[in-house]
Design an enzyme around this catalytic site. Structure first.
Site, PDB file in Angstrom:
ATOM      1  N   ARG A 193      52.670  39.735  43.663  1.00 59.19           N
ATOM      2  CA  ARG A 193      51.093  40.392  44.168  1.00 59.19           C
ATOM      3  C   ARG A 193      51.600  41.663  45.294  1.00 59.19           C
ATOM      4  O   ARG A 193      50.947  42.498  45.371  1.00 59.19           O
ATOM      5  CB  ARG A 193      49.978  39.859  44.534  1.00 59.19           C
ATOM      6  CG  ARG A 193      49.344  39.264  44.104  1.00 59.19           C
ATOM      7  CD  ARG A 193      48.948  38.952  42.777  1.00 59.19           C
ATOM      8  NE  ARG A 193      48.370  38.356  41.545  1.00 59.19           N
ATOM      9  CZ  ARG A 193      47.718  38.307  40.329  1.00 59.19           C
ATOM     10  NH1 ARG A 193      48.379  39.419  39.956  1.00 59.19           N
ATOM     11  NH2 ARG A 193      46.559  38.110  39.960  1.00 59.19           N
ATOM     12  N   HIS A 202      44.071  35.544  44.166  1.00 56.52           N
ATOM     13  CA  HIS A 202      43.401  36.350  44.494  1.00 56.52           C
ATOM     14  C   HIS A 202      42.205  36.247  45.366  1.00 56.52           C
ATOM     15  O   HIS A 202      42.606  34.755  45.906  1.00 56.52           O
ATOM     16  CB  HIS A 202      42.407  36.713  43.074  1.00 56.52           C
ATOM     17  CG  HIS A 202      43.302  37.227  41.904  1.00 56.52           C
ATOM     18  ND1 HIS A 202      43.267  38.391  41.606  1.00 56.52           N
ATOM     19  CD2 HIS A 202      42.966  36.680  40.301  1.00 56.52           C
ATOM     20  CE1 HIS A 202      44.063  38.638  40.591  1.00 56.52           C
ATOM     21  NE2 HIS A 202      42.830  37.854  39.814  1.00 56.52           N
ATOM     22  N   HIS A 250      52.308  39.915  26.922  1.00 53.78           N
ATOM     23  CA  HIS A 250      51.067  39.821  26.404  1.00 53.78           C
ATOM     24  C   HIS A 250      50.176  39.778  25.530  1.00 53.78           C
ATOM     25  O   HIS A 250      50.544  41.182  25.289  1.00 53.78           O
ATOM     26  CB  HIS A 250      50.273  40.243  28.588  1.00 53.78           C
ATOM     27  CG  HIS A 250      49.213  39.816  28.572  1.00 53.78           C
ATOM     28  ND1 HIS A 250      48.558  39.041  29.019  1.00 53.78           N
ATOM     29  CD2 HIS A 250      47.774  40.484  27.880  1.00 53.78           C
ATOM     30  CE1 HIS A 250      46.767  38.992  29.565  1.00 53.78           C
ATOM     31  NE2 HIS A 250      46.710  39.404  28.219  1.00 53.78           N
ATOM     32  N   ASN A 305      43.096  34.547  31.788  1.00 49.93           N
ATOM     33  CA  ASN A 305      42.725  35.164  30.677  1.00 49.93           C
ATOM     34  C   ASN A 305      44.529  35.200  29.962  1.00 49.93           C
ATOM     35  O   ASN A 305      45.176  35.396  30.714  1.00 49.93           O
ATOM     36  CB  ASN A 305      42.665  36.561  30.859  1.00 49.93           C
ATOM     37  CG  ASN A 305      42.806  37.956  29.608  1.00 49.93           C
ATOM     38  OD1 ASN A 305      42.118  37.404  28.538  1.00 49.93           O
ATOM     39  ND2 ASN A 305      43.377  38.848  29.865  1.00 49.93           N
ATOM     40  N   HIS A 349      56.952  32.435  34.965  1.00 49.37           N
ATOM     41  CA  HIS A 349      55.334  33.889  34.870  1.00 49.37           C
ATOM     42  C   HIS A 349      54.591  33.986  35.682  1.00 49.37           C
ATOM     43  O   HIS A 349      53.088  32.962  36.290  1.00 49.37           O
ATOM     44  CB  HIS A 349      54.591  33.101  33.132  1.00 49.37           C
ATOM     45  CG  HIS A 349      53.437  34.002  33.044  1.00 49.37           C
ATOM     46  ND1 HIS A 349      53.146  34.179  31.889  1.00 49.37           N
ATOM     47  CD2 HIS A 349      52.352  35.380  33.943  1.00 49.37           C
ATOM     48  CE1 HIS A 349      52.088  35.709  31.933  1.00 49.37           C
ATOM     49  NE2 HIS A 349      51.946  35.408  33.189  1.00 49.37           N
ATOM     50  N   GLY A 392      42.167  34.782  36.588  1.00 48.72           N
ATOM     51  CA  GLY A 392      43.759  34.469  37.189  1.00 48.72           C
ATOM     52  C   GLY A 392      43.578  33.602  37.960  1.00 48.72           C
ATOM     53  O   GLY A 392      42.314  33.288  38.855  1.00 48.72           O
ATOM     54  N   ASP A 433      51.681  31.077  34.953  1.00 50.50           N
ATOM     55  CA  ASP A 433      50.711  32.187  34.879  1.00 50.50           C
ATOM     56  C   ASP A 433      50.111  32.291  36.643  1.00 50.50           C
ATOM     57  O   ASP A 433      48.556  32.869  36.633  1.00 50.50           O
ATOM     58  CB  ASP A 433      49.693  32.566  34.196  1.00 50.50           C
ATOM     59  CG  ASP A 433      49.148  33.705  34.118  1.00 50.50           C
ATOM     60  OD1 ASP A 433      49.652  35.116  34.052  1.00 50.50           O
ATOM     61  OD2 ASP A 433      48.416  33.886  33.116  1.00 50.50           O
ATOM     62  N   ASP A 440      52.614  42.317  31.055  1.00 53.66           N
ATOM     63  CA  ASP A 440      51.929  41.749  31.245  1.00 53.66           C
ATOM     64  C   ASP A 440      50.371  41.331  32.117  1.00 53.66           C
ATOM     65  O   ASP A 440      50.910  42.371  33.274  1.00 53.66           O
ATOM     66  CB  ASP A 440      52.483  39.920  31.818  1.00 53.66           C
ATOM     67  CG  ASP A 440      51.401  39.074  32.086  1.00 53.66           C
ATOM     68  OD1 ASP A 440      51.402  38.666  30.767  1.00 53.66           O
ATOM     69  OD2 ASP A 440      50.923  38.437  33.518  1.00 53.66           O
TER      70      ASP A 440
END
Length: 402
Positions: A50, A293, A164, A262, A46, A308, A289, A137
């Site tokens: 990007r 960002h 998800h 999340n 996971h 995130g 996960d 997801d």
């Protein structure tokens, strides 16, 4: 080499390389108090890389460099990209970037629905030969009929649905856990039911279809209980959780975007049930996960920052410090959770030349400015942890060296 037969080795090591390729791995007299572990290369199912579409957050190169620095030699790349890998053309574009820039083994997901909108199935038949599994997801499949159709198609194709689980009708504009911190500080909360309600729905569909089914980033106690019962029933279900859900609770929140993810950090009861799930086998694997960002996107506080955090470079030290050093699980169990079980479930091979070497007595301080990842947001910033990655080899080639 079969993943199930790999043994954890604890000894000081000397690594000899020729043009970056492993030529010899042999014992070495350590300095006093040094303990090295030679472990199978980890596998994270996971990860958000990007690229294509959001390379200002992360690229395949920087993300896989971060993975290598964390001891990972295999990762699965999530499909919330632009373009979304919902067609053979789009997933081939993603694969071209992976082939060019990935420093470790990277396996792309394909989306379940077109543009991840939940309205129409992607071209699953054309995508199946190119993807590790199907996932939307970042978004839950809201329509029961759509998920049923996806499960039937995936079953026919011999592929897994990776879900998800999030019922958007129960979110009520929330952005942190609907718990004590939320109430005290006037925030809007996300209920645990938004997660476990959809898991329970999907378990019903799993009974009907028999598809291979995996639940992403489980965070709630009731979710674990539902999955535990489904396993007892013999259903083909697995799940993952992440270090932050096992270590932190909503009582650890700060008014800072690096604490926003999340699903959100939940209550102590939820955390304790997750730990129980790790120990009793309900939780099959640890995933990060990893969701990088930009600094600006994470600078807007709990309410307005995007969801995130990053986690590839801190995963093993966090788990080793909080769970092995404290005696909750053994190192062998941690290796199962981070290397063996993910590969067994997802059919990802493990070469005997995929390994990582750790100095288990070395202490590190979590410093995001030193990350290989372009993402810097972590709730563990400044924490002192045990475990320093000395070397990571993928296919016998050096992909990280301290």
């Amino acid at each position: 080499m079969s993943a199930t037969k790999l043994k954890t080795q604890f000894h000081p090591v000397s690594v000899e390389l020729s043009d970056g390729v492993l030529t010899r791995l042999s014992s070495l007299c350590p300095s006093e108090g040094t303990e090295y572990a030679v472990l199978p290369g980890f596998c994270d199912v996971h990860v958000h890389l990007r690229q294509p579409g959001f390379s200002y957050k992360e690229t395949v190169y920087t993300g896989t460099r971060a993975a290598a620095a964390g001891g990972f030699t295999a990762i699965c790349s999530m499909p919330n990209l632009n373009p979304v890998p919902d067609s053979e053309e789009n997933i081939k574009l993603q694969q071209q970037i992976i082939d060019l820039d990935s420093v470790i083994n990277t396996y792309p997901y394909a989306s379940i629905t077109v543009a991840q909108k939940g309205e129409k199935l992607s071209d699953m038949e054309a995508l199946a030969p190119h993807c590790i599994a199907f996932s939307d997801d970042g978004k839950g499949i809201q329509s029961t009929e759509m998920m049923l159709s996806a499960m039937k198609k995936a079953k026919a194709l011999g592929k897994m649905i990776v879900a998800h689980c999030e019922d958007e009708s129960l979110l009520e504009g929330g952005y942190i856990h609907k718990g004590s911190y939320c109430q005290r500080h006037g925030h809007r909360g996300i209920s645990s039911e938004s997660e476990y309600a959809q898991i329970k729905r999907d378990i019903e569909l799993l009974r009907e279809t028999g598809v291979k089914y995996h639940v992403c980033h489980v965070s709630a106690a009731e979710s674990i209980r539902a999955i535990r019962e489904a396993k007892k029933e013999g259903l083909d279900i697995t799940c993952e959780t992440a270090p932050h859900y096992l270590i932190l609770t909503d009582e650890d929140l700060k008014e800072d975007g690096r604490f926003k993810m999340n699903p959100p950090l939940r209550s102590a009861e939820d955390r304790d049930e997750l730990i129980k799930g790790i120990c009793d086998g309900t939780v099959d694997m640890i995933a990060t996960d990893h969701a990088p960002h930009s600094a600006e996107e994470k600078s807007r506080g709990l309410e307005k920052s995007v969801f995130g955090i990053v986690g590839l470079e801190t995963c093993f030290p966090l788990m080793y410090t909080h769970f092995v050093k404290t005696g909750i699980i053994t190192t062998e169990k941690l290796v199962e959770l981070m290397a063996i079980n993910p590969r067994k479930r997802f059919g990802i091979p493990l070469s005997k030349e995929d390994l990582c070497v750790w100095d288990l007595n070395a202490q590190i301080k979590v410093d995001p400015q030193k990350f290989q990842s372009m993402g810097r947001a972590t709730p563990f910033e400044g924490e002192r942890l045990y475990g320093k990655a000395i070397l990571t080899l993928c296919g016998g080639r050096t992909v990280h060296k301290a």
